[in-house]
Write a protein that holds these residues in place. Structure first.
Motif, PDB file in Angstrom:
ATOM      1  N   LYS A 149       0.984  -1.338  -0.155  1.00 21.77           N
ATOM      2  CA  LYS A 149      -0.095   0.013   0.054  1.00 21.77           C
ATOM      3  C   LYS A 149       0.971   1.184  -0.098  1.00 21.77           C
ATOM      4  CE  LYS A 149      -2.005  -1.600   3.701  1.00 21.77           C
ATOM      5  NZ  LYS A 149      -2.765  -1.512   4.990  1.00 21.77           N
ATOM      6  N   TRP A 150       0.283   2.435  -0.468  1.00 15.01           N
ATOM      7  CA  TRP A 150       0.999   3.696  -0.384  1.00 15.01           C
ATOM      8  C   TRP A 150       1.584   4.134   0.858  1.00 15.01           C
ATOM      9  CZ3 TRP A 150       2.931   6.164  -4.558  1.00 15.01           C
ATOM     10  CH2 TRP A 150       2.380   5.716  -5.839  1.00 15.01           C
ATOM     11  N   MET A 151       0.663   4.142   1.829  1.00 17.56           N
ATOM     12  CA  MET A 151       1.148   4.416   3.185  1.00 17.56           C
ATOM     13  C   MET A 151       0.671   3.491   4.293  1.00 17.56           C
ATOM     14  SD  MET A 151       3.150   6.597   4.831  1.00 17.56           S
ATOM     15  CE  MET A 151       3.317   7.732   3.609  1.00 17.56           C
ATOM     16  N   ASP A 152       1.731   2.938   5.085  1.00 14.54           N
ATOM     17  CA  ASP A 152       1.086   2.039   6.184  1.00 14.54           C
ATOM     18  C   ASP A 152       1.765   2.533   7.571  1.00 14.54           C
ATOM     19  OD1 ASP A 152       0.342  -0.083   7.901  1.00 14.54           O
ATOM     20  OD2 ASP A 152       1.093  -1.757   6.611  1.00 14.54           O
ATOM     21  N   VAL A 153       0.887   2.938   8.306  1.00 21.07           N
ATOM     22  CA  VAL A 153       1.413   3.560   9.580  1.00 21.07           C
ATOM     23  C   VAL A 153       2.086   2.289  10.636  1.00 21.07           C
ATOM     24  CG1 VAL A 153       0.256   5.717   9.294  1.00 21.07           C
ATOM     25  CG2 VAL A 153      -0.667   3.675  10.386  1.00 21.07           C
ATOM     26  N   GLU A 154       1.461   1.298  10.194  1.00 18.10           N
ATOM     27  CA  GLU A 154       1.631   0.027  11.278  1.00 18.10           C
ATOM     28  C   GLU A 154       3.250  -0.333  11.078  1.00 18.10           C
ATOM     29  OE1 GLU A 154      -0.360  -1.207  13.288  1.00 18.10           O
ATOM     30  OE2 GLU A 154      -1.403   0.498  12.868  1.00 18.10           O
ATOM     31  N   ALA A 155       4.023  -0.030  10.033  1.00 19.26           N
ATOM     32  CA  ALA A 155       5.464  -0.473   9.752  1.00 19.26           C
ATOM     33  C   ALA A 155       6.034   0.574   9.125  1.00 19.26           C
ATOM     34  CB  ALA A 155       5.456  -1.637   9.020  1.00 19.26           C
ATOM     35  N   GLN A 156       7.517   0.990   9.572  1.00 18.19           N
ATOM     36  CA  GLN A 156       8.185   1.904   8.956  1.00 18.19           C
ATOM     37  C   GLN A 156       9.667   1.219   8.527  1.00 18.19           C
ATOM     38  OE1 GLN A 156       6.163   4.352   9.159  1.00 18.19           O
ATOM     39  NE2 GLN A 156       4.997   3.513  10.870  1.00 18.19           N
ATOM     40  N   ASN A 157      10.143   1.791   7.637  1.00 17.05           N
ATOM     41  CA  ASN A 157      11.280   1.269   7.025  1.00 17.05           C
ATOM     42  C   ASN A 157      12.659   1.134   7.890  1.00 17.05           C
ATOM     43  OD1 ASN A 157      13.540   3.398   6.193  1.00 17.05           O
ATOM     44  ND2 ASN A 157      11.526   4.425   5.825  1.00 17.05           N
ATOM     45  N   VAL A 158      13.538   0.342   7.729  1.00 19.02           N
ATOM     46  CA  VAL A 158      14.812   0.172   8.475  1.00 19.02           C
ATOM     47  C   VAL A 158      15.659   1.412   8.572  1.00 19.02           C
ATOM     48  CG1 VAL A 158      16.381  -0.566   6.635  1.00 19.02           C
ATOM     49  CG2 VAL A 158      16.674  -1.690   8.851  1.00 19.02           C
ATOM     50  N   TYR A 159      15.455   2.156   7.728  1.00 18.83           N
ATOM     51  CA  TYR A 159      16.428   3.502   8.185  1.00 18.83           C
ATOM     52  C   TYR A 159      15.765   4.310   9.236  1.00 18.83           C
ATOM     53  CZ  TYR A 159      19.237   4.182   3.899  1.00 18.83           C
ATOM     54  OH  TYR A 159      20.104   4.139   2.626  1.00 18.83           O
ATOM     55  N   TRP A 160      14.638   4.248   9.657  1.00 13.53           N
ATOM     56  CA  TRP A 160      14.354   4.771  10.952  1.00 13.53           C
ATOM     57  C   TRP A 160      14.989   3.806  12.186  1.00 13.53           C
ATOM     58  CZ3 TRP A 160      11.902   9.323  10.571  1.00 13.53           C
ATOM     59  CH2 TRP A 160      11.216   9.551   9.984  1.00 13.53           C
ATOM     60  N   THR A 161      14.955   2.744  12.013  1.00  5.25           N
ATOM     61  CA  THR A 161      15.717   2.011  13.206  1.00  5.25           C
ATOM     62  C   THR A 161      17.114   2.401  13.309  1.00  5.25           C
ATOM     63  OG1 THR A 161      14.251   0.241  12.520  1.00  5.25           O
ATOM     64  CG2 THR A 161      16.157  -0.409  13.966  1.00  5.25           C
ATOM     65  N   LEU A 162      17.827   2.511  12.039  1.00  6.76           N
ATOM     66  CA  LEU A 162      19.195   2.925  12.131  1.00  6.76           C
ATOM     67  C   LEU A 162      19.502   4.167  12.717  1.00  6.76           C
ATOM     68  CD1 LEU A 162      20.216   1.341   8.547  1.00  6.76           C
ATOM     69  CD2 LEU A 162      20.620   0.267  10.921  1.00  6.76           C
ATOM     70  N   LEU A 163      18.397   5.181  12.228  1.00  8.58           N
ATOM     71  CA  LEU A 163      18.348   6.639  12.767  1.00  8.58           C
ATOM     72  C   LEU A 163      18.448   6.714  14.244  1.00  8.58           C
ATOM     73  CD1 LEU A 163      18.540   9.699  12.239  1.00  8.58           C
ATOM     74  CD2 LEU A 163      16.215   9.592  11.793  1.00  8.58           C
ATOM     75  N   LEU A 164      17.304   5.820  14.775  1.00 11.10           N
ATOM     76  CA  LEU A 164      17.099   6.021  16.339  1.00 11.10           C
ATOM     77  C   LEU A 164      18.363   5.397  16.820  1.00 11.10           C
ATOM     78  CD1 LEU A 164      13.394   4.876  16.266  1.00 11.10           C
ATOM     79  CD2 LEU A 164      14.365   7.139  17.050  1.00 11.10           C
ATOM     80  N   GLY A 165      19.129   4.399  16.192  1.00 17.18           N
ATOM     81  CA  GLY A 165      20.347   3.908  16.814  1.00 17.18           C
ATOM     82  C   GLY A 165      21.301   4.761  16.641  1.00 17.18           C
ATOM     83  N   LEU A 166      21.434   5.692  15.670  1.00 17.61           N
ATOM     84  CA  LEU A 166      22.625   6.683  15.732  1.00 17.61           C
ATOM     85  C   LEU A 166      22.226   7.634  16.730  1.00 17.61           C
ATOM     86  CD1 LEU A 166      24.831   7.890  13.994  1.00 17.61           C
ATOM     87  CD2 LEU A 166      23.238   8.950  12.534  1.00 17.61           C
ATOM     88  N   LEU A 167      21.040   8.305  16.839  1.00 16.84           N
ATOM     89  CA  LEU A 167      20.758   9.210  17.856  1.00 16.84           C
ATOM     90  C   LEU A 167      21.019   8.802  19.172  1.00 16.84           C
ATOM     91  CD1 LEU A 167      17.283  10.726  16.275  1.00 16.84           C
ATOM     92  CD2 LEU A 167      19.694  11.817  16.261  1.00 16.84           C
ATOM     93  N   ALA A 168      20.662   7.313  19.518  1.00 16.40           N
ATOM     94  CA  ALA A 168      20.887   7.046  20.968  1.00 16.40           C
ATOM     95  C   ALA A 168      22.366   6.974  21.079  1.00 16.40           C
ATOM     96  CB  ALA A 168      20.258   5.419  20.940  1.00 16.40           C
ATOM     97  N   MET A 169      23.256   6.342  20.056  1.00 18.51           N
ATOM     98  CA  MET A 169      24.923   6.656  20.458  1.00 18.51           C
ATOM     99  C   MET A 169      25.258   7.829  20.531  1.00 18.51           C
ATOM    100  SD  MET A 169      26.346   3.573  17.943  1.00 18.51           S
ATOM    101  CE  MET A 169      25.531   4.119  16.334  1.00 18.51           C
ATOM    102  N   THR A 170      24.484   8.911  19.949  1.00 13.64           N
ATOM    103  CA  THR A 170      25.082  10.247  20.144  1.00 13.64           C
ATOM    104  C   THR A 170      24.713  10.769  21.229  1.00 13.64           C
ATOM    105  OG1 THR A 170      24.486  10.615  17.576  1.00 13.64           O
ATOM    106  CG2 THR A 170      24.691  12.714  19.022  1.00 13.64           C
ATOM    107  N   VAL A 171      23.708  10.539  22.028  1.00 11.04           N
ATOM    108  CA  VAL A 171      23.152  10.969  23.147  1.00 11.04           C
ATOM    109  C   VAL A 171      24.179  10.381  24.310  1.00 11.04           C
ATOM    110  CG1 VAL A 171      21.318  11.262  24.983  1.00 11.04           C
ATOM    111  CG2 VAL A 171      20.695  11.661  22.727  1.00 11.04           C
TER     112      VAL A 171
END
Length: 278
Positions: free
Chosen positions: A113-135
Motif C-alpha cells: 500500500k502507499w502508506m502504512d503507519v503500522e510499519a516503518q522502513n529500516v532506516y528509521w531503526t538505524l537513525l534511532l540507533g544513531l541518535l541513541a549513540m550520540t546522546v
C-alpha cells in the motif's frame, strides 16, 4: 576537527573491508526483499490464481532466512561509521533524508500500500540507533569530565589551550547515576522504535546499542550481538563475516548504498505488479 576513532579495528591485513560487508548486506537484503515483495505471490501467503509452483513456501522461507544476514551487518557498520565520522550532524541529516525517501517504496513493496503507519522502513531503526549513540556519547563525556578549551590573547593572536579541570564530585560522576542515565537513554530510543513500529522495532535498536557498548572487544561484541538476535537465528553468517572485518572502509560509491534501498524496493514493487498482471 575530525572525530576520534573509537571503534575497534581488525588486525587481519587480508580481512574484510567495510565495502565488502556492505555488498554482502545488500545482496542478502535483495534476496530477502525479492522473496517478501515478489516471490510471495507464488506462495500460500497470497492467493495465486495461477496455482503457484512446487515447494514455493520452502523457497520463500529460504530467501527470507538468507536475508537475516543483512541487518546485523548494517548495524555493525553504523556503529563503525559513528566512531569514524568527522561530520556527525551531516551523517544524521543524510540518514533522516533517506528515512523519508524510503518510506513509500517500503510500504509499496513490503506492505502493498502507499502508506502504512503500522510499519516503518529500516532506516528509521538505524537513525534511532544513531541518535541513541550520540546522546550516550554526551552522557559518557559528562561522566568522564571533558577537557575545557581556554582562549588566551597573545601578541601573535589568539592561542587555544586545553586543560582538564580538577574532577569535582558531581551528579554525573556518580557511577550509579551514570549507569541509570545510560539505561534511560537506551530505553527511550528503544521505546520510540517500538511506538513507531520501525523495522526490527526496539530489538533492532537494542542490537545497535549492544554492538556500541561492546565495541572495544570484537569477540564479546559479536557473540553478545548474536545472542541478542537469537530470535532471528539465521543471521549467524552476518556475525561470521563481521569477525573478519579489518577496520578499513574500502572503496565505496558515495551515495550508491543509500540510494539502493529505496530504488530496489520500487523496482521490486513494479516487478510484482507486472507478474501479477501477466
Amino acid at each position: 576537527m575530525e572525530k576520534a576513532q573509537t571503534c575497534l579495528k581488525g588486525t587481519e591485513k587480508n580481512g574484510v573491508s567495510g565495502a565488502v560487508l556492505k555488498w554482502l548486506a545488500i545482496v542478502t537484503m535483495l534476496i530477502d526483499h525479492f522473496g517478501a515483495a515478489v516471490f510471495i505471490i507464488y506462495t500460500s501467503h497470497v492467493h495465486n490464481p495461477l496455482g503457484g509452483i512446487s515447494h514455493a513456501d520452502t523457497i520463500y522461507m529460504v530467501m527470507r532466512g538468507i536475508g537475516r544476514t543483512a541487518f546485523p551487518i548494517f548495524c555493525f557498520l553504523l556503529v563503525e561509521g559513528f566512531g569514524h565520522t568527522g561530520h556527525l550532524a551531516r551523517y544524521t541529516i543524510r540518514m533522516f533524508v533517506f528515512c523519508l525517501l524510503s518510506e513509500i517504496p517500503f510500504d509499496l513493496a513490503i506492505r502493498g500500500k502507499w502508506m502504512d503507519v503500522e510499519a516503518q522502513n529500516v532506516y528509521w531503526t538505524l537513525l534511532l540507533g544513531l541518535l541513541a549513540m550520540t546522546v550516550l556519547e554526551l552522557v559518557e563525556k559528562k561522566h568522564q569530565g571533558k577537557p575545557e578549551t581556554e582562549r588566551e590573547e597573545t601578541q601573535n593572536g589568539i592561542r587555544e589551550e586545553e586543560h582538564a579541570k580538577g574532577k569535582e564530585e558531581t551528579l554525573w560522576s556518580n557511577p550509579v547515576f551514570y549507569a541509570g542515565a545510560r539505561v534511560a537513554v537506551s530505553a527511550f530510543f528503544m521505546g520510540i522504535a517500538w511506538v513507531l513500529r520501525t523495522d526490527y522495532d526496539f530489538k533492532g535498536v537494542a542490537l545497535i546499542l549492544v554492538l556500541y557498548f561492546l565495541r572495544y572487544d570484537r569477540n564479546l561484541q559479536l557473540v553478545t550481538g548474536y545472542l541478542a538476535m537469537l530470535w532471528e537465528a539465521w543471521c549467524f553468517p552476518g556475525f561470521l563475516f563481521m569477525y573478519f572485518y579489518n577496520g578499513k572502509r574500502g572503496r565505496q560509491p558515495k551515495y550508491f548504498f543509500y540510494l539502493f534501498y529505496p530504488c530496489h524496493l520500487i523496482l521490486l514493487y513494479l516487478l510484482r505488479i507486472y507478474l501479477k498482471n501477466n
